[in-house]
Design a protein around this motif. Structure first.
Motif, PDB file in Angstrom:
ATOM      1  N   ARG A  59       4.166   8.213  12.410  1.00  0.00           N
ATOM      2  CA  ARG A  59       5.112   7.540  11.504  1.00  0.00           C
ATOM      3  C   ARG A  59       5.091   6.025  11.676  1.00  0.00           C
ATOM      4  O   ARG A  59       5.238   5.283  10.699  1.00  0.00           O
ATOM      5  N   ARG A  60       4.940   5.553  12.911  1.00  0.00           N
ATOM      6  CA  ARG A  60       5.016   4.116  13.173  1.00  0.00           C
ATOM      7  C   ARG A  60       3.688   3.389  12.974  1.00  0.00           C
ATOM      8  O   ARG A  60       3.667   2.164  12.829  1.00  0.00           O
ATOM      9  N   PHE A  63       3.248   0.874   9.899  1.00  0.00           N
ATOM     10  CA  PHE A  63       4.053  -0.333  10.106  1.00  0.00           C
ATOM     11  C   PHE A  63       3.440  -1.205  11.204  1.00  0.00           C
ATOM     12  O   PHE A  63       3.332  -2.430  11.069  1.00  0.00           O
ATOM     13  N   ASN A  66       0.373  -3.209  10.196  1.00  0.00           N
ATOM     14  CA  ASN A  66       0.725  -4.431   9.463  1.00  0.00           C
ATOM     15  C   ASN A  66       1.086  -5.556  10.412  1.00  0.00           C
ATOM     16  O   ASN A  66       0.764  -6.730  10.161  1.00  0.00           O
ATOM     17  N   GLU A 290       9.138 -12.894  12.080  1.00  0.00           N
ATOM     18  CA  GLU A 290      10.285 -12.136  11.595  1.00  0.00           C
ATOM     19  C   GLU A 290      11.611 -12.801  11.943  1.00  0.00           C
ATOM     20  O   GLU A 290      12.470 -12.976  11.067  1.00  0.00           O
TER      21      GLU A 290
END
Length: 330
Positions: A59-60, A63, A66, A290
């Motif tokens: 799932r990770r 992400f 990226n 971020e």
């Protein structure tokens, strides 16, 4: 020095522990699996932990890929650790009293501990020093690395007197390294009273700390020692924690919340990665991209990031002092 004298020199293997990082986008998913399959990270027995690690890493991975695309499609951690190993080896061998060789053992990607054990065996040391590049101890970092090393060393028959450097959160030269890098940034700042110093460390689930892990206490000791060494600057300071994942409650305050509060208080920010000694995704992406964007949206006018220690001379001296047994605390 004669060949006889050289042959009589003690041979010391210094093993530097670090997290490791994927060396390609293809390596991201297996790297994440190795991370989440560590019983120090997910504390449930197999086969459930294996299943959860497979699920979470799948799932990770998109992400995470990226994130690594932002920094050259891989982690820069190995190359930086290699630079630190070379600098430390040169420093240790200046005295000429012993023959020091530095090796790197990563926890979740190459070179793994079993690879490094074989290299250390080939060196044929008289003794080994295990030196984590985690200044503050946690069972999830240093503790996990030591367990893994001991298993692999025993399996390979590497039985040599071994010294363990457990932590060094307030070592005098480690603190001096942080202070020097912070002062470099302060030299270009007018009106420091308009700034707040955020010491940002990787977070942990609160249950890990409640079980007796010293990490949070040692991080706070590091920050207090840095502030004492900095002297009067007019700066406020906060210790906060980043990189939260999963549903568990984590230690705080969070770095995001402190950035938001700085915006509300109309304070500029100086961010210090206080528990990372190298640049990697948590600094180059999370802090530099971020959180910088988050700070702009929160109304923070100036966002200054202090670099990680890397090969800062005082830090290399600090590592050498750990190995040589000449360390000092503030």
């Amino acid at each position: 020095m004669s060949e006889t004298e050289m042959s009589q020199k003690e041979k010391v293997a210094v093993v530097l522990f670090n997290l490791g990082g994927p060396d390609s986008l293809e390596a991201v998913k297996p790297f994440l699996f190795n991370l989440f399959n560590d019983p120090a990270i997910i504390t449930v027995p197999n086969p459930l932990r294996w299943f959860l690690a497979k699920l979470i890493s799948a799932r990770r991975a998109p992400f995470a890929r990226n994130i690594y695309r932002e920094i050259g499609n891989k982690s820069p951690l190995l190359e930086q650790t290699q630079d630190q190993a070379r600098a430390l080896q040169d420093k240790l061998n200046q005295s000429g009293e012993s023959d020091y060789a530095c090796f790197i053992s990563m926890r979740y990607w190459h070179p793994f501990s079993d690879e490094t054990v074989e290299k250390v065996k080939a060196f044929g040391p008289d003794r080994i020093v295990l030196l984590p590049l985690y200044p503050q101890y946690s069972v999830t970092t240093t503790g996990s690395s030591l367990i893994d090393w001991n298993k692999k060393a025993q399996k390979a028959g590497l039985s040599v007197p071994t010294q363990i450097i457990r932590d060094y959160p307030v070592d005098k030269k480690f603190i001096a390294a942080h202070v020097a890098l912070i002062r470099d940034k302060l030299n270009g700042i007018q009106n420091p009273e308009n700034y707040r110093l955020l010491f940002s460390a990787h977070g942990l689930p609160k249950k890990v700390i409640e079980a007796g892990d010293p990490y949070q206490k040692q991080v706070e000791q590091t920050c207090a020692a840095i502030i004492e060494k900095l002297g009067e600057t007019g700066l406020e300071y906060i210790t906060c924690y980043q990189s939260r994942v999963g549903p568990l409650e984590w230690i705080g305050p969070s770095t995001e919340n402190e950035i938001d509060r700085a915006g509300e208080d109309r304070k500029n920010l100086i961010i210090v990665p206080v528990a990372f000694v190298s640049e990697h995704s948590e600094t180059l992406v999370e802090l530099d991209i971020e959180y910088r964007e988050f700070a702009e949206k929160a109304g923070v006018m100036d966002y200054v990031r202090v670099p990680a220690l890397q090969c800062q001379p005082d830090f290399i001296d600090s590592l050498a002092c750990q190995v040589l047994g000449t360390k000092e605390t503030n």
